[in-house]
Scaffold this motif. Sequence first.
Motif, PDB file in Angstrom:
ATOM      1  N   GLY A 219      90.537   5.513  18.892  1.00  0.00           N
ATOM      2  CA  GLY A 219      91.629   4.632  18.495  1.00  0.00           C
ATOM      3  C   GLY A 219      92.475   4.170  19.662  1.00  0.00           C
ATOM      4  O   GLY A 219      93.058   3.079  19.621  1.00  0.00           O
ATOM      5  N   LEU A 220      92.528   4.974  20.723  1.00  0.00           N
ATOM      6  CA  LEU A 220      93.308   4.600  21.909  1.00  0.00           C
ATOM      7  C   LEU A 220      92.619   3.520  22.738  1.00  0.00           C
ATOM      8  O   LEU A 220      93.263   2.866  23.563  1.00  0.00           O
ATOM      9  N   ASN A 221      91.300   3.366  22.526  1.00  0.00           N
ATOM     10  CA  ASN A 221      90.560   2.331  23.264  1.00  0.00           C
ATOM     11  C   ASN A 221      90.770   2.512  24.781  1.00  0.00           C
ATOM     12  O   ASN A 221      91.227   1.606  25.480  1.00  0.00           O
ATOM     13  N   VAL A 222      90.421   3.694  25.281  1.00  0.00           N
ATOM     14  CA  VAL A 222      90.755   4.111  26.647  1.00  0.00           C
ATOM     15  C   VAL A 222      90.145   3.201  27.717  1.00  0.00           C
ATOM     16  O   VAL A 222      88.939   2.947  27.724  1.00  0.00           O
ATOM     17  N   LEU A 223      91.009   2.707  28.610  1.00  0.00           N
ATOM     18  CA  LEU A 223      90.581   1.916  29.764  1.00  0.00           C
ATOM     19  C   LEU A 223      90.366   2.868  30.945  1.00  0.00           C
ATOM     20  O   LEU A 223      91.204   3.739  31.197  1.00  0.00           O
ATOM     21  N   PRO A 224      89.283   2.719  31.691  1.00  0.00           N
ATOM     22  CA  PRO A 224      88.992   3.662  32.787  1.00  0.00           C
ATOM     23  C   PRO A 224      90.134   3.824  33.786  1.00  0.00           C
ATOM     24  O   PRO A 224      90.381   4.920  34.291  1.00  0.00           O
ATOM     25  N   ASP A 225      90.851   2.731  34.085  1.00  0.00           N
ATOM     26  CA  ASP A 225      91.936   2.793  35.072  1.00  0.00           C
ATOM     27  C   ASP A 225      93.321   2.849  34.420  1.00  0.00           C
ATOM     28  O   ASP A 225      94.331   2.617  35.080  1.00  0.00           O
TER      29      ASP A 225
ATOM     30  N   GLY B 257      88.420   6.791  34.500  1.00  0.00           N
ATOM     31  CA  GLY B 257      87.773   6.749  35.805  1.00  0.00           C
ATOM     32  C   GLY B 257      88.613   7.511  36.831  1.00  0.00           C
ATOM     33  O   GLY B 257      89.662   8.085  36.499  1.00  0.00           O
ATOM     34  N   PRO B 258      88.200   7.488  38.098  1.00  0.00           N
ATOM     35  CA  PRO B 258      88.915   8.237  39.130  1.00  0.00           C
ATOM     36  C   PRO B 258      90.351   7.775  39.347  1.00  0.00           C
ATOM     37  O   PRO B 258      91.192   8.554  39.819  1.00  0.00           O
ATOM     38  N   ASN B 259      90.662   6.527  38.987  1.00  0.00           N
ATOM     39  CA  ASN B 259      92.016   6.012  39.190  1.00  0.00           C
ATOM     40  C   ASN B 259      92.886   6.080  37.934  1.00  0.00           C
ATOM     41  O   ASN B 259      94.049   5.679  37.959  1.00  0.00           O
ATOM     42  N   GLY B 260      92.316   6.560  36.833  1.00  0.00           N
ATOM     43  CA  GLY B 260      93.088   6.706  35.609  1.00  0.00           C
ATOM     44  C   GLY B 260      94.070   7.865  35.736  1.00  0.00           C
ATOM     45  O   GLY B 260      93.906   8.760  36.567  1.00  0.00           O
TER      46      GLY B 260
ATOM     47  N   ASP C 105      92.404  19.211  37.192  1.00  0.00           N
ATOM     48  CA  ASP C 105      92.101  17.778  37.292  1.00  0.00           C
ATOM     49  C   ASP C 105      93.322  17.067  37.857  1.00  0.00           C
ATOM     50  O   ASP C 105      94.395  17.065  37.239  1.00  0.00           O
ATOM     51  N   GLY C 106      93.173  16.478  39.020  1.00  0.00           N
ATOM     52  CA  GLY C 106      94.282  15.824  39.706  1.00  0.00           C
ATOM     53  C   GLY C 106      94.812  14.597  38.995  1.00  0.00           C
ATOM     54  O   GLY C 106      95.910  14.112  39.323  1.00  0.00           O
ATOM     55  N   ARG C 107      94.078  14.098  38.002  1.00  0.00           N
ATOM     56  CA  ARG C 107      94.548  12.909  37.261  1.00  0.00           C
ATOM     57  C   ARG C 107      95.570  13.278  36.191  1.00  0.00           C
ATOM     58  O   ARG C 107      96.208  12.391  35.622  1.00  0.00           O
ATOM     59  N   LEU C 108      95.700  14.578  35.905  1.00  0.00           N
ATOM     60  CA  LEU C 108      96.591  15.043  34.841  1.00  0.00           C
ATOM     61  C   LEU C 108      97.885  15.612  35.411  1.00  0.00           C
ATOM     62  O   LEU C 108      97.867  16.446  36.315  1.00  0.00           O
TER      63      LEU C 108
END
Length: 318
Positions: free
Chosen positions: A33-39, A61-64, A82-85
Amino acid sequence: MSDQDNHSADLSAASGNDAGYHVPVLLQETVDGLNVLPDGIYVDCTFGGGGHSREILKRLGPNGRLFGFDQDADAKRNLPDDGRLVFVPHNFRHLQRFLRVHKITQVNGILADLGVSSHQFDEADRGFSIRFEGDMDMRMDMRQELTAYEVVDTYDEQRLHKLFEQYGEVTNSKTLAKTIVQVRKHVSLKTISNFKQALHSVVKGNPNKYFAQVFQALRIEVNDELGALKDMLQQIPSLLAPGGRAAIITFHSLEDRIVKNYFRKGDTEEAAEADPFGRNVPEAPLKVITKKPITAGQDELKRNPRSRSAKLRVAEKA
């Protein structure tokens, strides 16, 4: 309301908890439902066991980037490496404020699972569950002062009556409130066993269901759950980027009504009588994606009984 069954996750769901902390409800449906975009930049308002967050991270993705909010300090144990979080140890009612601290003014998606985690039900000393002995606590954020014991020990009869009537839909809420005020003069209601024993004479129907309703009402009051939900919802339109989505999972009719009203009308309260001439009708800030709430399928219901009262609603910023 059968929505009380969520609180009766007490009674059954923990045994089906494979994650050891919390089984995420409507996992694929919510993240889809969030329709996640990689970035994109996303917010999990209720990090908990991290199940929804891990699924979002899989699709980034890596930049998200993902921000996980949770006022319960125990949730921090579940952080993946995870460094993205970024974990934010605060109530989601302060969403905008703490995102600004991280220089974030707009995001692509906001998720909230409003159910109490199985972990919280299973920790006896937290006082959420009718199954265990412990203090009448029920604080999600242990830094706050108000506990369930303070509510039952200090609120006057009228305030207790309204609380049990509105938040728990307890059938004899007036009698319950009157009895509490009477018995607390000579019996301590500080522990779960004392509380249940002191009030056994006013129980209507199934004791487990009855006390589940009573505990739900106290938990909502202690944590100002409905106030926090309204605060969070009102921040969504300005936080979401165009095309961004909000996905909210509720577990009882009080929450669901608030989310439904806000998504449809931009107001958390029940709408007043509509103006027949269309004057002073505010434009809804979001577009509803789910005309009817999404509920769990048969497979999930078998795996995770607590999912039976879950309702997912999704809306999008135009």
